[in-house]
Structures are given as structure tokens and as C-alpha cells.
Design a protein around this motif. Structure first.
Motif, PDB file in Angstrom:
ATOM      1  N   PHE A  57       1.084   6.487  -1.103  1.00  0.00           N
ATOM      2  CA  PHE A  57      -0.085   6.364  -0.230  1.00  0.00           C
ATOM      3  C   PHE A  57      -0.301   4.895   0.100  1.00  0.00           C
ATOM      4  O   PHE A  57       0.261   4.010  -0.536  1.00  0.00           O
ATOM      5  N   LYS A  58      -1.104   4.659   1.125  1.00  0.00           N
ATOM      6  CA  LYS A  58      -1.370   3.289   1.564  1.00  0.00           C
ATOM      7  C   LYS A  58      -2.854   2.990   1.428  1.00  0.00           C
ATOM      8  O   LYS A  58      -3.701   3.834   1.687  1.00  0.00           O
ATOM      9  N   VAL A  59      -3.126   1.760   0.997  1.00  0.00           N
ATOM     10  CA  VAL A  59      -4.478   1.236   0.941  1.00  0.00           C
ATOM     11  C   VAL A  59      -4.418  -0.145   1.586  1.00  0.00           C
ATOM     12  O   VAL A  59      -3.757  -1.045   1.048  1.00  0.00           O
ATOM     13  N   GLY A  60      -5.020  -0.286   2.740  1.00  0.00           N
ATOM     14  CA  GLY A  60      -4.922  -1.548   3.468  1.00  0.00           C
ATOM     15  C   GLY A  60      -3.475  -1.857   3.774  1.00  0.00           C
ATOM     16  O   GLY A  60      -2.755  -1.026   4.337  1.00  0.00           O
ATOM     17  N   ASN A  61      -3.000  -3.030   3.365  1.00  0.00           N
ATOM     18  CA  ASN A  61      -1.611  -3.433   3.590  1.00  0.00           C
ATOM     19  C   ASN A  61      -0.686  -3.026   2.450  1.00  0.00           C
ATOM     20  O   ASN A  61       0.495  -3.363   2.465  1.00  0.00           O
ATOM     21  N   CYS A  62      -1.215  -2.362   1.436  1.00  0.00           N
ATOM     22  CA  CYS A  62      -0.425  -1.993   0.256  1.00  0.00           C
ATOM     23  C   CYS A  62       0.177  -0.604   0.405  1.00  0.00           C
ATOM     24  O   CYS A  62      -0.528   0.352   0.725  1.00  0.00           O
ATOM     25  N   ASN A  63       1.461  -0.504   0.178  1.00  0.00           N
ATOM     26  CA  ASN A  63       2.171   0.768   0.173  1.00  0.00           C
ATOM     27  C   ASN A  63       2.439   1.121  -1.289  1.00  0.00           C
ATOM     28  O   ASN A  63       3.269   0.488  -1.942  1.00  0.00           O
ATOM     29  N   ILE A  64       1.722   2.084  -1.814  1.00  0.00           N
ATOM     30  CA  ILE A  64       1.735   2.373  -3.246  1.00  0.00           C
ATOM     31  C   ILE A  64       2.648   3.547  -3.551  1.00  0.00           C
ATOM     32  O   ILE A  64       2.537   4.611  -2.943  1.00  0.00           O
ATOM     33  N   PRO A  89      -5.070  10.910  -3.194  1.00  0.00           N
ATOM     34  CA  PRO A  89      -5.772  10.085  -2.200  1.00  0.00           C
ATOM     35  C   PRO A  89      -5.558  10.630  -0.785  1.00  0.00           C
ATOM     36  O   PRO A  89      -4.553  11.291  -0.499  1.00  0.00           O
ATOM     37  N   GLU A  90      -6.492  10.326   0.071  1.00  0.00           N
ATOM     38  CA  GLU A  90      -6.404  10.744   1.471  1.00  0.00           C
ATOM     39  C   GLU A  90      -5.117  10.209   2.084  1.00  0.00           C
ATOM     40  O   GLU A  90      -4.707   9.081   1.816  1.00  0.00           O
ATOM     41  N   ASN A  91      -4.463  11.019   2.891  1.00  0.00           N
ATOM     42  CA  ASN A  91      -3.224  10.663   3.597  1.00  0.00           C
ATOM     43  C   ASN A  91      -2.062  10.342   2.663  1.00  0.00           C
ATOM     44  O   ASN A  91      -1.159   9.596   3.026  1.00  0.00           O
ATOM     45  N   SER A  92      -2.085  10.867   1.462  1.00  0.00           N
ATOM     46  CA  SER A  92      -0.978  10.626   0.531  1.00  0.00           C
ATOM     47  C   SER A  92       0.136  11.640   0.755  1.00  0.00           C
ATOM     48  O   SER A  92      -0.055  12.691   1.355  1.00  0.00           O
TER      49      SER A  92
END
Length: 122
Positions: free
Chosen positions: A48-55, A29-32
Motif C-alpha cells: 500500500f502507499k502512504v504519501g510518497n511511501c510505497n510500503i 489499509p485503503e487501496n492496499s
């Protein structure tokens, strides 16, 4: 980049872990951030982050003990040989022997460190 990541806090820098996947990450993913890799799968750990989620994502199983991987391998032996993960049954048996040897060296506290670190964070 995983050396200083909270996922790998107190984890040995070099480790073996069961991975039993017929797929793998090919596009991150982008910015991972790539956290872990090996010679078989380039992407073993990712953040990586999606919105408020730090995965935190893993392409291996810190939750498995090696005997579980051996049992899965036995169930999928024909498919593994057919798909050329192993050249033949002899090659397959060598790999099972290697996993069994790793099992004898297993330090499960270190092996499951990622799960502990994740649970402490949530």
C-alpha cells in the motif's frame, strides 16, 4: 496478486515461511493490494502507499531460518498451548516435527527472496 509484484520476483509461487505472531492483520489499509495469504492468516503479504511511501508489509519472516522458529516455539510452548494454538503437547510436538521436516527441505535462497528483492529496490 503477488505473483507479478516485485517483492516476489523469482520466488516460487507456493512456499512455506516461518510466521510467529500472536496478532494478525484484520483490516487492510485503503487501496492496499493483497500479495500473499494462506489458510492460517488471510493477510501474509500486502502493498500500500502512504504519501510518497510505497510500503511492502509481511506477516511472516523471510529472514528466519526454521530452526529459529523451533527455538521460539520451545520458549513459548506453554503460552501456545494455553492460548489454544495447539490442543495439547502431542499436537505441539507434531507441529515442531513438521517445521523440522520443512527445515530439511529448505532452499534459503528462495526463502529469503523477498529480502533480496527489497534490498535491490532501495
Amino acid at each position: 496478486q503477488g505473483i507479478n509484484h516485485p517483492l516476489y520476483k523469482s520466488k516460487n509461487k507456493k512456499f512455506n515461511s516461518p510466521a510467529f505472531n500472536f496478532d494478525e492483520v484484520v483490516t487492510m489499509p485503503e487501496n492496499s493490494i493483497l500479495l500473499a495469504s494462506n489458510s492460517i492468516n488471510n493477510v501474509q503479504g500486502i502493498n500500500f502507499k502512504v504519501g510518497n511511501c510505497n510500503i511492502w508489509g509481511l506477516q511472516y519472516h523471510p529472514d528466519y531460518k526454521f530452526y529459529q522458529t523451533i527455538n521460539l516455539s520451545h520458549l513459548r510452548k506453554e503460552k501456545l498451548i494455553e492460548r489454544k494454538y495447539f490442543k495439547n503437547e502431542t499436537d505441539y510436538k507434531k507441529h515442531i516435527s513438521f517445521i523440522d521436516q520443512e527445515n530439511n527441505k529448505l532452499n534459503f535462497k528462495n526463502r529469503s527472496c523477498e529480502v533480496k528483492n527489497w534490498l535491490e529496490l532501495i
